[in-house]
Write a protein that holds these residues in place. Structure first.
Motif, PDB file in Angstrom:
ATOM      1  N   PHE A  47      58.804  40.306  52.384  1.00 46.37           N
ATOM      2  CA  PHE A  47      58.070  41.028  51.616  1.00 46.37           C
ATOM      3  C   PHE A  47      57.119  40.890  50.512  1.00 46.37           C
ATOM      4  N   MET A  48      55.781  40.993  49.854  1.00 44.66           N
ATOM      5  CA  MET A  48      55.407  40.348  49.029  1.00 44.66           C
ATOM      6  C   MET A  48      54.386  40.821  48.619  1.00 44.66           C
ATOM      7  N   TRP A  49      53.970  40.941  47.314  1.00 43.66           N
ATOM      8  CA  TRP A  49      53.320  41.313  45.870  1.00 43.66           C
ATOM      9  C   TRP A  49      52.382  39.736  45.874  1.00 43.66           C
ATOM     10  N   TYR A  50      51.250  40.087  45.939  1.00 47.36           N
ATOM     11  CA  TYR A  50      49.655  38.975  44.741  1.00 47.36           C
ATOM     12  C   TYR A  50      49.206  40.001  44.020  1.00 47.36           C
ATOM     13  N   ARG A  51      48.893  38.872  42.847  1.00 50.63           N
ATOM     14  CA  ARG A  51      47.429  39.677  41.961  1.00 50.63           C
ATOM     15  C   ARG A  51      45.998  39.160  42.704  1.00 50.63           C
ATOM     16  N   GLN A  52      45.481  39.542  42.729  1.00 56.44           N
ATOM     17  CA  GLN A  52      44.566  38.910  42.910  1.00 56.44           C
ATOM     18  C   GLN A  52      43.039  39.255  41.482  1.00 56.44           C
ATOM     19  N   TYR A  53      42.824  38.885  40.632  1.00 56.86           N
ATOM     20  CA  TYR A  53      41.764  38.949  39.899  1.00 56.86           C
ATOM     21  C   TYR A  53      40.113  38.693  40.589  1.00 56.86           C
TER      22      TYR A  53
END
Lengths: 113, 112
Positions: free
Chosen positions: B33-39
């Motif tokens: 399980f992962m969390w990504y941040r996208q600007y």
């Protein structure tokens, strides 16, 4: 700092035309992924390469999309003919191994008119 | 029904507040399980990953996984305006960390 390079950053094309995107992964990364991200949605995997071989292309619309990674380094994703619904961000990612972080490029934003 | 559900927001919070994000999923085979941040106009960048159930902390970020409820969370403490971005949860049933099923992403706005 090593990064995944993609070009072009932006592309506008007319429907029924052919369009191609290029990805240069981080040096030494054997695994390469192409994702499509429609505005307001999360990325969806299109194809996965391990070196020059396709590992998974089950979600690639093969009637119009093709992908290759001839020498196991850079990769090209092609759409022919483009349709209005293909307008999206096309993201390339690479990883040094299957169980390591995948690094994403900045993407190519495609607009089909 | 999508395998991974995530509220698209936007979620607006004042600077310094705790940001709480979550996703639900239906595929019990998911293990990573992962969390990504996208600007805006950028590619996603990995923030945190968790294997199976449990908590993981990294600075101001805490990730939680509850496999029995098929529910994952990300908490951001002492939020900053620079945290304004879209946060995507992602999951994989295998140890192929790049072969992911993403949520739709939640847009977070931290106001000064």
């Amino acid at each position: 700092e090593a990064e995944v390079a993609q070009s072009p950053r932006y592309k506008i094309t007319e429907k029924s035309q052919a369009v191609a995107f290029w990805c240069d992964p981080i040096s030494g990364h054997a695994t390469l992924y192409w994702y499509r991200q429609i505005l307001g949605q999360g990325p969806e995997l299109l194809v996965q390469f391990q070196d020059e071989s396709v590992v998974d292309d089950s979600q690639l619309p093969k009637d119009r999309f093709s992908a290759e990674r001839l020498k196991g380094v850079d990769s090209t994703l092609k759409i022919q003919p483009a349709e209005l619904g293909d307008s999206a961000m096309y993201l390339c990612a690479s990883a040094g191994a299957l169980n390591t972080e995948a690094f994403f490029g900045q993407g190519t934003r495609l607009t089909v008119v | 029904q999508k395998e991974v559900e995530q509220d698209p927001g936007p979620l607006s919070v004042p600077e310094g507040a705790i940001v709480s994000l979550n996703c639900t999923y239906s595929n019990s085979a998911f293990q990573y399980f992962m969390w990504y941040r996208q600007y805006s106009r950028k590619g996603p960048e990995l923030l945190m990953y968790t294997y199976s159930s449990g908590n993981k902390e990294d600075g101001r970020f805490t990730a939680q996984v509850d496999k029995s409820s098929k529910y994952i969370s990300l908490f951001i403490r002492d939020s900053q305006p620079s945290d304004s971005a879209t946060y995507l949860c992602a999951m994989s049933p295998t140890d192929s960390w790049g072969k992911l099923q993403f949520g739709a992403g939640t847009q977070v706005v931290v106001t000064p």
